[in-house]
Design an enzyme around this catalytic site. Structure first.
Site, mmCIF file in Angstrom:
data_model
loop_
_atom_site.group_PDB
_atom_site.id
_atom_site.type_symbol
_atom_site.label_atom_id
_atom_site.label_comp_id
_atom_site.label_asym_id
_atom_site.label_seq_id
_atom_site.Cartn_x
_atom_site.Cartn_y
_atom_site.Cartn_z
ATOM 1 N N GLU A 1 0.804 -1.231 0.000
ATOM 2 C CA GLU A 1 0.000 0.000 0.000
ATOM 3 C C GLU A 1 0.839 1.284 0.000
ATOM 4 O OE1 GLU A 1 -3.228 -0.166 2.839
ATOM 5 O OE2 GLU A 1 -4.241 -1.690 1.655
ATOM 6 N N GLU B 1 -5.343 -8.655 -0.042
ATOM 7 C CA GLU B 1 -6.151 -8.337 1.141
ATOM 8 C C GLU B 1 -7.584 -8.086 0.720
ATOM 9 O OE1 GLU B 1 -4.852 -5.287 3.904
ATOM 10 O OE2 GLU B 1 -2.749 -5.810 3.546
HETATM 11 C C1 BG6 Z 1 -4.871 -2.419 4.822
HETATM 12 C C2 BG6 Z 1 -3.532 -2.644 5.458
HETATM 13 O O1 BG6 Z 1 -4.954 -1.090 4.416
HETATM 14 O O2 BG6 Z 1 -6.010 -2.571 5.603
HETATM 15 C C3 BG6 Z 1 -3.553 -3.531 6.691
HETATM 16 O O3 BG6 Z 1 -2.614 -3.159 4.523
HETATM 17 C C4 BG6 Z 1 -4.760 -3.165 7.535
HETATM 18 O O4 BG6 Z 1 -2.349 -3.360 7.383
HETATM 19 C C5 BG6 Z 1 -6.002 -3.442 6.716
HETATM 20 O O5 BG6 Z 1 -4.823 -3.828 8.764
HETATM 21 C C6 BG6 Z 1 -7.277 -3.194 7.491
HETATM 22 O O6 BG6 Z 1 -7.275 -1.888 7.977
HETATM 23 P P1 BG6 Z 1 -7.524 -1.553 9.501
HETATM 24 O O7 BG6 Z 1 -7.300 -0.097 9.619
HETATM 25 O O8 BG6 Z 1 -8.906 -1.947 9.789
HETATM 26 O O9 BG6 Z 1 -6.520 -2.360 10.268
#
Ligand code: BG6
Length: 470
Positions: A165, A370
């Site tokens: 990211e 993700e």
């Molecule tokens: C992504 C990141 O943006 O979202 C992760 O790569 C992150 O590190 C995931 O945990 C979920 O976001 P959040 O803020 O709910 O942890």
């Protein structure tokens, strides 16, 4: 498009799950690990920091055994740069390197493909103190770190991701910089940092190809289709602008070796265009990724800017919340979509659209690195965690992934976020994403027992049937 027959998920599809080092490992100062920026994180009262996290460092074999029970074909994790090179620049730390040997060996022993991210928000503090990514020395430090981990793990790790990211670190710098540090870098600095990350990624890509010609490497930005609020052509241009600035720029540099022209015009207009050193343009053009990681959570809907001082909403934002930018775009509401309890838009069809756009632009294999649902899961009196909402969320996204495959997208795998509960980037441990519940609270470390959730059993069946039964 409607189809008579859907394409099945291909043989060897990488059904996986993801985590990142600082969000799961804990052991923040053990066995010679150096500090990273994330170790400075001072969350608000009642929210945990990253010091213990899910204590994966001390549960690694148990956790990989659970991955095997789940039937994972791939596991995406990140290597903590400051664990293996404590000061970011200098001597390697054998104990830190040995930890990832144990992880990778356990994965390979269970037939799980390791997918290693080289950098996921946790910049070594020592690198930051010498100017961080803005200092070109960090490019050389990253290349040395790359050489170290490629040499050490390259015999077993054949799937690499350079930087997680990068676009989020520019647009929401608080993803990398803890609030405790006070003032965030200026936008101009952020774009220079980003440029140096591009160059560092290009060097790592060329190096991996030279050291391990059979290995694959690519970037892992957060990509999402941006919708215009209406079919007013002005809204369409605004959506196109923001998609270019937020998303395509990062894949264009990686894949085409040059900045996206619309994003570049924006950077020039705003006075934030980065400086190139001699040789940068050639390096960017020479390095070619083998596949693309895509982190997808939510689409965004935007309208034309009014440029009257009201385009940017005065509210806190995280990586999926579009804040608007004066004279560039305004954030708009999409009445067709709902959101999670944390305000992240839920849009499975938007994932199909996003994948199609990425496939059309770049023509490379795509790994979803993700996607998932953050929720306040509860361990109930029966000793289980019932998370039907997560099953529903993932099922709807898997269906769209299959449609995208049928559309012709070369989708090679799907790694939901996250394998196990972990510390969220901003909202502590209460916001859980895992297939595996971890028994801990925010300030209360409790037993750290691992408890498979209902979604674990459901996902195991999905994997067993290679997605034929969702
Ligand atoms: C992504 C990141 O943006 O979202 C992760 O790569 C992150 O590190 C995931 O945990 C979920 O976001 P959040 O803020 O709910 O942890």
């Amino acid at each position: 498009m409607f189809y008579k027959d859907l394409k099945p998920f291909p043989e060897g599809f990488l059904w996986g799950a993801s985590t990142s080092a600082y969000q799961v490992e804990g052991a923040w100062d053990e066995d010679g690990k150096g500090m990273s920026l994330q170790d400075l994180h001072e969350p608000p009262a009642g929210v945990t920091d990253f010091k213990v996290a899910s204590d994966h460092y001390h549960h690694v074999e148990e956790d990989v055994a659970l991955m095997a029970e789940l039937g994972l074909k791939a596991y995406r994790f990140s290597i903590s740069w400051s664990r293996v090179v404590p000061d970011g620049f200098g001597e390697p730390n054998e104990a830190g390197l040995a930890f990832y040997d144990r992880l990778i060996d356990a994965l390979v022993a269970h037939g799980i493909t390791p997918v290693a991210t080289m950098f996921h928000f946790d910049l070594p503090l020592a690198v930051h103190e010498r100017g961080g990514w803005a200092n070109r020395e960090s490019i050389d430090a990253f290349e040395r770190y790359a050489r170290l981990i490629f040499a050490r793990y390259g015999d077993r790790v054949k799937h690499w991701l350079t930087i997680n990211e990068q676009n989020v670190m520019v647009i929401h710098p608080n993803a990398m910089y803890p609030a405790a540090m006070g003032v965030l870098p200026e936008k101009r600095d952020l774009y220079q940092q980003s440029h140096n990350m591009f160059v560092a990624s290009a060097k790592a890509t060329l190096l991996l190809h030279q050291m391990w010609p059979d290995a694959k490497i690519g970037p892992a930005p957060n990509i999402t289709a941006i919708y215009p609020a209406t079919c007013d052509p002005a809204d369409v241009v605004a959506a196109d602008n923001w998609e270019s600035i937020r998303c395509w720029n990062y894949l264009d540099v990686a894949c085409f070796g040059r900045y996206n022209p619309i994003a570049w015009a924006y950077m020039v207009e705003k006075g934030v265009a980065p400086e190139f050193a001699p040789g940068d343009a050639e390096l960017l053009a020479a390095a070619k990724p083998d596949y693309l990681g895509v982190n997808y959570y939510a689409t965004a809907t935007v309208a034309a800017a009014r440029n009257d001082g009201t385009d940017c909403a005065p509210r806190a934002g995280d990586q999926q919340v579009m804040l608007g930018e004066e004279g560039v775009y305004r954030s708009a509401t999409n009445e067709h979509l709902t959101a999670t309890e944390y305000g992240w838009i839920i849009d499975p069809v938007g994932m199909r659209t996003t994948l199609r756009r990425v496939a059309s632009r770049y023509g490379l294999p795509i790994l979803i690195t993700e996607n998932g649902l953050g929720a306040r899961d509860e361990l109930t009196a029966d000793g289980h965690v019932h998370d039907p909402y997560r099953i529903d969320y993932l099922r709807r996204h898997f269906e769209q992934a299959q449609l995208a495959l049928t559309d012709g997208v070369d989708l090679i795998g799907y790694c939901p976020w996250s394998f196990m509960d972990l510390v969220s980037t901003h909202q502590g441990y209460g916001k859980r994403y895992g297939f595996v519940y971890v028994d801990r609270g925010e300030d209360d470390i409790r037993s750290l027992a691992r408890i498979p959730k209902d979604s674990f059993a459901w996902y195991r069946h999905v994997i067993e049937t290679n997605g034929a039964e969702l």
